[in-house]
Design a protein around this motif. Sequence first.
Motif, PDB file in Angstrom:
ATOM      1  N   ASP A 231       0.830  -1.205   0.000  1.00 59.17           N
ATOM      2  CA  ASP A 231       0.000   0.000   0.000  1.00 59.17           C
ATOM      3  C   ASP A 231       0.868   1.259   0.000  1.00 59.17           C
ATOM      4  O   ASP A 231       0.531   2.257  -0.647  1.00 59.17           O
ATOM      5  N   ALA A 232       1.972   1.193   0.730  1.00 59.33           N
ATOM      6  CA  ALA A 232       2.871   2.352   0.800  1.00 59.33           C
ATOM      7  C   ALA A 232       3.463   2.653  -0.573  1.00 59.33           C
ATOM      8  O   ALA A 232       3.528   3.814  -0.990  1.00 59.33           O
ATOM      9  N   TYR A 233       3.884   1.612  -1.286  1.00 56.55           N
ATOM     10  CA  TYR A 233       4.440   1.836  -2.621  1.00 56.55           C
ATOM     11  C   TYR A 233       3.385   2.365  -3.580  1.00 56.55           C
ATOM     12  O   TYR A 233       3.659   3.253  -4.405  1.00 56.55           O
ATOM     13  N   ALA A 234       2.162   1.848  -3.506  1.00 51.92           N
ATOM     14  CA  ALA A 234       1.089   2.323  -4.386  1.00 51.92           C
ATOM     15  C   ALA A 234       0.783   3.789  -4.115  1.00 51.92           C
ATOM     16  O   ALA A 234       0.635   4.597  -5.049  1.00 51.92           O
ATOM     17  N   PHE A 235       0.695   4.130  -2.834  1.00 46.95           N
ATOM     18  CA  PHE A 235       0.415   5.516  -2.451  1.00 46.95           C
ATOM     19  C   PHE A 235       1.551   6.432  -2.883  1.00 46.95           C
ATOM     20  O   PHE A 235       1.331   7.488  -3.491  1.00 46.95           O
ATOM     21  N   ALA A 236       2.803   6.030  -2.590  1.00 45.69           N
ATOM     22  CA  ALA A 236       3.955   6.860  -2.933  1.00 45.69           C
ATOM     23  C   ALA A 236       4.095   7.023  -4.441  1.00 45.69           C
ATOM     24  O   ALA A 236       4.463   8.104  -4.930  1.00 45.69           O
ATOM     25  N   GLY A 237       3.776   5.972  -5.176  1.00 40.47           N
ATOM     26  CA  GLY A 237       3.858   6.064  -6.621  1.00 40.47           C
ATOM     27  C   GLY A 237       2.863   7.061  -7.197  1.00 40.47           C
ATOM     28  O   GLY A 237       3.183   7.828  -8.106  1.00 40.47           O
ATOM     29  N   ASP A 238       1.643   7.066  -6.626  1.00 43.62           N
ATOM     30  CA  ASP A 238       0.638   8.026  -7.074  1.00 43.62           C
ATOM     31  C   ASP A 238       1.063   9.457  -6.746  1.00 43.62           C
ATOM     32  O   ASP A 238       0.922  10.359  -7.576  1.00 43.62           O
ATOM     33  N   VAL A 239       1.600   9.657  -5.536  1.00 47.53           N
ATOM     34  CA  VAL A 239       2.067  10.990  -5.150  1.00 47.53           C
ATOM     35  C   VAL A 239       3.191  11.449  -6.063  1.00 47.53           C
ATOM     36  O   VAL A 239       3.232  12.593  -6.524  1.00 47.53           O
ATOM     37  N   MET A 240       4.116  10.538  -6.364  1.00 53.58           N
ATOM     38  CA  MET A 240       5.244  10.904  -7.221  1.00 53.58           C
ATOM     39  C   MET A 240       4.790  11.245  -8.629  1.00 53.58           C
ATOM     40  O   MET A 240       5.311  12.175  -9.261  1.00 53.58           O
ATOM     41  N   ALA A 241       3.779  10.505  -9.123  1.00 52.82           N
ATOM     42  CA  ALA A 241       3.241  10.805 -10.457  1.00 52.82           C
ATOM     43  C   ALA A 241       2.610  12.193 -10.484  1.00 52.82           C
ATOM     44  O   ALA A 241       2.814  12.965 -11.438  1.00 52.82           O
ATOM     45  N   ARG A 242       1.840  12.512  -9.428  1.00 50.13           N
ATOM     46  CA  ARG A 242       1.222  13.839  -9.369  1.00 50.13           C
ATOM     47  C   ARG A 242       2.273  14.931  -9.211  1.00 50.13           C
ATOM     48  O   ARG A 242       2.159  16.017  -9.782  1.00 50.13           O
ATOM     49  N   ASN A 243       3.316  14.655  -8.456  1.00 50.53           N
ATOM     50  CA  ASN A 243       4.427  15.596  -8.303  1.00 50.53           C
ATOM     51  C   ASN A 243       5.096  15.865  -9.667  1.00 50.53           C
ATOM     52  O   ASN A 243       5.469  16.994  -9.985  1.00 50.53           O
ATOM     53  N   MET A 244       5.219  14.802 -10.475  1.00 52.19           N
ATOM     54  CA  MET A 244       5.833  14.957 -11.797  1.00 52.19           C
ATOM     55  C   MET A 244       5.051  15.892 -12.703  1.00 52.19           C
ATOM     56  O   MET A 244       5.602  16.488 -13.626  1.00 52.19           O
ATOM     57  N   MET A 245       3.743  16.030 -12.446  1.00 54.66           N
ATOM     58  CA  MET A 245       2.915  16.910 -13.254  1.00 54.66           C
ATOM     59  C   MET A 245       3.073  18.375 -12.869  1.00 54.66           C
ATOM     60  O   MET A 245       2.578  19.257 -13.570  1.00 54.66           O
ATOM     61  N   GLU A 246       3.746  18.644 -11.756  1.00 61.54           N
ATOM     62  CA  GLU A 246       3.970  20.018 -11.324  1.00 61.54           C
ATOM     63  C   GLU A 246       4.995  20.703 -12.232  1.00 61.54           C
ATOM     64  O   GLU A 246       5.947  20.077 -12.725  1.00 61.54           O
ATOM     65  N   GLU A 247       4.829  22.005 -12.413  1.00 61.89           N
ATOM     66  CA  GLU A 247       5.757  22.769 -13.244  1.00 61.89           C
ATOM     67  C   GLU A 247       7.186  22.686 -12.707  1.00 61.89           C
ATOM     68  O   GLU A 247       8.150  22.645 -13.474  1.00 61.89           O
ATOM     69  N   ASP A 248       7.321  22.655 -11.380  1.00 58.48           N
ATOM     70  CA  ASP A 248       8.657  22.591 -10.785  1.00 58.48           C
ATOM     71  C   ASP A 248       9.417  21.337 -11.201  1.00 58.48           C
ATOM     72  O   ASP A 248      10.640  21.372 -11.385  1.00 58.48           O
ATOM     73  N   ALA A 249       8.720  20.205 -11.308  1.00 58.77           N
ATOM     74  CA  ALA A 249       9.398  18.971 -11.678  1.00 58.77           C
ATOM     75  C   ALA A 249       9.954  19.074 -13.096  1.00 58.77           C
ATOM     76  O   ALA A 249      11.101  18.693 -13.371  1.00 58.77           O
ATOM     77  N   GLY A 250       9.149  19.591 -14.013  1.00 59.90           N
ATOM     78  CA  GLY A 250       9.631  19.793 -15.381  1.00 59.90           C
ATOM     79  C   GLY A 250      10.796  20.757 -15.422  1.00 59.90           C
ATOM     80  O   GLY A 250      11.807  20.511 -16.107  1.00 59.90           O
ATOM     81  N   GLU A 251      10.677  21.857 -14.678  1.00 57.94           N
ATOM     82  CA  GLU A 251      11.751  22.854 -14.631  1.00 57.94           C
ATOM     83  C   GLU A 251      13.024  22.261 -14.044  1.00 57.94           C
ATOM     84  O   GLU A 251      14.124  22.480 -14.546  1.00 57.94           O
ATOM     85  N   GLY A 252      12.873  21.485 -12.967  1.00 59.63           N
ATOM     86  CA  GLY A 252      14.047  20.912 -12.319  1.00 59.63           C
ATOM     87  C   GLY A 252      14.784  19.935 -13.209  1.00 59.63           C
ATOM     88  O   GLY A 252      16.024  19.940 -13.266  1.00 59.63           O
ATOM     89  N   ILE A 253      14.037  19.102 -13.914  1.00 56.06           N
ATOM     90  CA  ILE A 253      14.671  18.132 -14.812  1.00 56.06           C
ATOM     91  C   ILE A 253      15.323  18.837 -15.993  1.00 56.06           C
ATOM     92  O   ILE A 253      16.459  18.524 -16.378  1.00 56.06           O
ATOM     93  N   ASP A 254      14.618  19.851 -16.558  1.00 51.50           N
ATOM     94  CA  ASP A 254      15.206  20.613 -17.669  1.00 51.50           C
ATOM     95  C   ASP A 254      16.490  21.307 -17.225  1.00 51.50           C
ATOM     96  O   ASP A 254      17.494  21.322 -17.953  1.00 51.50           O
ATOM     97  N   ALA A 255      16.460  21.883 -16.021  1.00 48.65           N
ATOM     98  CA  ALA A 255      17.641  22.579 -15.525  1.00 48.65           C
ATOM     99  C   ALA A 255      18.809  21.613 -15.341  1.00 48.65           C
ATOM    100  O   ALA A 255      19.963  21.941 -15.660  1.00 48.65           O
ATOM    101  N   PHE A 256      18.526  20.405 -14.842  1.00 49.23           N
ATOM    102  CA  PHE A 256      19.570  19.397 -14.668  1.00 49.23           C
ATOM    103  C   PHE A 256      20.172  19.019 -16.024  1.00 49.23           C
ATOM    104  O   PHE A 256      21.399  18.944 -16.180  1.00 49.23           O
ATOM    105  N   LEU A 257      19.315  18.785 -17.023  1.00 50.19           N
ATOM    106  CA  LEU A 257      19.794  18.385 -18.346  1.00 50.19           C
ATOM    107  C   LEU A 257      20.557  19.513 -19.036  1.00 50.19           C
ATOM    108  O   LEU A 257      21.499  19.260 -19.803  1.00 50.19           O
ATOM    109  N   GLN A 258      20.146  20.755 -18.755  1.00 51.02           N
ATOM    110  CA  GLN A 258      20.791  21.916 -19.370  1.00 51.02           C
ATOM    111  C   GLN A 258      21.946  22.465 -18.539  1.00 51.02           C
ATOM    112  O   GLN A 258      22.548  23.471 -18.880  1.00 51.02           O
TER     113      GLN A 258
END
Length: 266
Positions: A231-258
């Motif tokens: 249950d913990a993994y299922a819950f954490a996975g859903d939270v992480m997926a929703r976190n990935m949809m945040e603008e900050d996650a996209g910005e952070g990954i782009d900044a790392f790659l750039q």
Amino acid sequence: MEMESGGKAVDPFVLRETHDGVVTLRLNRPQQFNALSEAMLEALRVAFEDVARDDSVRCVVLAAEGKAFCAGHDLREMRGRPDLAYYRTLFAQCSVVMQAIQALPVPVIARVHGIATAAGCQLVASCDLAIASVAAKFAVSGINVGLFCSTPSVALSRNVSTKRAFDLLVTGRFIDAETAADWGLINEAVPEQELDAAVARKAEAILSKSPAAIRYGKAMFYRQRLMELGDAYAFAGDVMARNMMEEDAGEGIDAFLQKRPPRWQR
């Protein structure tokens, strides 16, 4: 000014300072070693409630005035009302305050000096992070006055091992800050003169991260600990997926790659 029972005017029981997204809350009953009277607990509850509503807050530091962090419940006040219903209400009030710390969407750092005993030690254990002066001492010492620290044991046993927690609870002995760090009750023990700088460094490290990720992460962290592994993994996975949809996650990954610093949303 606030009022104590009986109508006597006193200084505010909790002082608040705000600087660059960091709110510092200071327990302010120095003559009573910041004992958690009913009024102090209510002031803390209100302060945490105010912080929870303020989206500009990124981190909270819980500190204290005077020679001690917190000596636990106000024993004199408690002895003045020997009534079972009153005691149940008091400990429920305290439990609400402790749980409010973990319910806050931002990290709370305890800045500990002097003693942190009984419910004061519970307060430290309830914070997300804790940094103490090497001169600080910790105990759940209710047993010394015939009172097992039952409610403090809840927070204590979620920070240190079962045998270490029970040892402290049945002996009432003090441990120093270096032992508290080794056992997991606090994160760091630093020289007295470096305490503020160490707390500031921890707060700055939090401020440098994505506010959205911190909020997702804190809420997820405490909930998953109560779940079965799957249950913990299922819950954490859903939270992480929703976190990935945040603008900050996209910005952070782009900044790392750039290979550039990220620009977080506020």
